[in-house]
Design a protein around this motif. Sequence first.
Motif, mmCIF file in Angstrom:
data_model
loop_
_atom_site.group_PDB
_atom_site.id
_atom_site.type_symbol
_atom_site.label_atom_id
_atom_site.label_comp_id
_atom_site.label_asym_id
_atom_site.label_seq_id
_atom_site.Cartn_x
_atom_site.Cartn_y
_atom_site.Cartn_z
ATOM 1 N N PRO A 87 34.386 52.605 27.053
ATOM 2 C CA PRO A 87 35.025 52.329 28.352
ATOM 3 C C PRO A 87 36.417 52.939 28.434
ATOM 4 N N PHE A 88 36.827 53.297 29.653
ATOM 5 C CA PHE A 88 38.148 53.903 29.812
ATOM 6 C C PHE A 88 39.182 52.909 30.331
ATOM 7 N N ALA A 89 38.762 51.698 30.691
ATOM 8 C CA ALA A 89 39.712 50.691 31.176
ATOM 9 C C ALA A 89 39.218 49.288 30.841
ATOM 10 N N THR A 90 40.166 48.435 30.488
ATOM 11 C CA THR A 90 39.899 47.005 30.318
ATOM 12 C C THR A 90 40.438 46.293 31.544
ATOM 13 N N ILE A 91 39.630 45.445 32.148
ATOM 14 C CA ILE A 91 40.038 44.722 33.353
ATOM 15 C C ILE A 91 39.974 43.219 33.103
ATOM 16 N N LEU A 92 41.126 42.560 33.158
ATOM 17 C CA LEU A 92 41.143 41.095 33.169
ATOM 18 C C LEU A 92 41.164 40.687 34.635
ATOM 19 N N VAL A 99 35.199 39.504 43.431
ATOM 20 C CA VAL A 99 36.064 40.467 42.733
ATOM 21 C C VAL A 99 35.321 40.997 41.511
ATOM 22 N N THR A 100 34.366 41.886 41.749
ATOM 23 C CA THR A 100 33.559 42.456 40.676
ATOM 24 C C THR A 100 34.088 43.855 40.346
ATOM 25 N N PRO A 101 34.700 44.044 39.186
ATOM 26 C CA PRO A 101 35.368 45.310 38.879
ATOM 27 C C PRO A 101 34.512 46.563 39.083
ATOM 28 N N LEU A 112 33.837 50.180 32.170
ATOM 29 C CA LEU A 112 34.875 49.155 32.156
ATOM 30 C C LEU A 112 34.551 48.063 31.142
ATOM 31 N N PHE A 113 35.591 47.609 30.444
ATOM 32 C CA PHE A 113 35.471 46.480 29.528
ATOM 33 C C PHE A 113 35.987 45.267 30.287
ATOM 34 N N ASP A 114 35.071 44.438 30.769
ATOM 35 C CA ASP A 114 35.425 43.330 31.656
ATOM 36 C C ASP A 114 35.742 42.044 30.897
ATOM 37 N N ILE A 115 36.829 41.399 31.309
ATOM 38 C CA ILE A 115 37.166 40.052 30.858
ATOM 39 C C ILE A 115 37.422 39.258 32.135
ATOM 40 N N ARG A 116 36.704 38.165 32.324
ATOM 41 C CA ARG A 116 36.865 37.433 33.571
ATOM 42 C C ARG A 116 37.089 35.950 33.323
ATOM 43 N N VAL A 117 38.129 35.439 33.930
ATOM 44 C CA VAL A 117 38.451 34.012 33.852
ATOM 45 C C VAL A 117 39.152 33.627 35.149
ATOM 46 N N ALA A 118 38.799 32.486 35.703
ATOM 47 C CA ALA A 118 39.407 32.045 36.954
ATOM 48 C C ALA A 118 40.930 31.997 36.814
ATOM 49 N N VAL A 143 44.252 46.482 32.802
ATOM 50 C CA VAL A 143 44.660 46.019 34.131
ATOM 51 C C VAL A 143 44.465 44.512 34.239
ATOM 52 N N ILE A 144 45.525 43.800 34.583
ATOM 53 C CA ILE A 144 45.415 42.375 34.903
ATOM 54 C C ILE A 144 45.322 42.297 36.426
ATOM 55 N N LEU A 145 44.175 41.854 36.912
ATOM 56 C CA LEU A 145 43.877 41.941 38.342
ATOM 57 C C LEU A 145 43.766 40.568 38.991
ATOM 58 N N GLY A 146 44.751 40.248 39.827
ATOM 59 C CA GLY A 146 44.685 39.045 40.645
ATOM 60 C C GLY A 146 44.105 39.393 41.999
ATOM 61 N N HIS A 147 43.956 38.398 42.853
ATOM 62 C CA HIS A 147 43.399 38.713 44.172
ATOM 63 C C HIS A 147 43.897 37.743 45.234
ATOM 64 N N GLU A 148 43.828 38.203 46.448
ATOM 65 C CA GLU A 148 44.222 37.434 47.624
ATOM 66 C C GLU A 148 43.428 36.125 47.702
ATOM 67 N N ARG A 149 44.119 35.059 48.081
ATOM 68 C CA ARG A 149 43.505 33.751 48.286
ATOM 69 C C ARG A 149 42.705 33.266 47.067
ATOM 70 N N CYS A 150 43.314 33.387 45.903
ATOM 71 C CA CYS A 150 42.670 32.939 44.661
ATOM 72 C C CYS A 150 42.596 31.416 44.627
ATOM 73 N N GLY A 151 41.398 30.875 44.444
ATOM 74 C CA GLY A 151 41.211 29.432 44.439
ATOM 75 C C GLY A 151 41.903 28.737 43.282
ATOM 76 N N ALA A 152 41.920 29.368 42.123
ATOM 77 C CA ALA A 152 42.574 28.759 40.957
ATOM 78 C C ALA A 152 44.078 28.655 41.179
ATOM 79 N N VAL A 153 44.648 29.684 41.784
ATOM 80 C CA VAL A 153 46.080 29.653 42.094
ATOM 81 C C VAL A 153 46.369 28.592 43.136
ATOM 82 N N LYS A 154 45.480 28.442 44.116
ATOM 83 C CA LYS A 154 45.668 27.433 45.163
ATOM 84 C C LYS A 154 45.643 26.022 44.558
ATOM 85 N N ALA A 155 44.770 25.793 43.576
ATOM 86 C CA ALA A 155 44.712 24.484 42.926
ATOM 87 C C ALA A 155 46.022 24.169 42.217
#
Length: 237
Positions: A87-92, A99-101, A112-118, A143-155
């Motif tokens: 893989p050429f990129a790791t995506i957290l 949000v599927t890399p 891509l080397f995917d790592i996913r956690v809420a 890449v550490i990738l956040g996103h708009e209207r994240c439910g975990a952040v809202k909690a």
Amino acid sequence: MSDPKNIGRMSRRSVIWMAGAGTLIATIAPGLFKTEPAYAGEAISNITPDAALKKLMRGNQRYIDQKRTFPDQSRSRISEVAKGQHPFATILACSDSRVTPEIIFDQGLGDLFDIRVAGNFLDDGVLGNMEYAALELGVPLLVILGHERCGAVKAALDGKPVPGHIGTLVTAIKPAVDATKGQPGDAWDNAVRANVKMNVNKLKSASPILAEAVKAGKLKVVGGRYDLDSGKVEIIA
């Protein structure tokens, strides 16, 4: 005595100190006895960190423009990556189903080397995954990738009691929420962005392996925010 047949199964950087004998056995490779730095990962994909980021962002632009090429998804690619991954990129990324890399960056199998956690935050397990990707696979981009209207952040922003182990997510994200209190603008989005930046900065002290990789120019670490409405990934750290 170790079976010589097993030595061929070791990675070219692997070494074994034989118990008691103190004998060093190493795989035969160019520069075998050269002293290596703490970070010895190689860019197996033969792409520089900056080029990897450009490749990733070009894929995101294709996704936005709905001109996806769906690369590396052929039958021949399945056979190719069955033999090994480069893989050429790791995506957290967040675990959020939107949000599927591979989709938002228009990439395929083995890219891509995917790592996913809420809440896309760091813990020991996540760091171990990142270190493996950098050290053993030679991945040049993280890449550490956040996103708009994240439910975990809202909690974490709401601060209300949550059931079960969901509280571990809230606890991890709360420092980012606290850091943005009183800031102008949308409190939710401020916290999303702060959470990304906080975890990018945390890498510097949390993982000497990754810090050494960055220092050696073998790894680039960036933070991004994915916009649910437009599909655009914005680099924010």
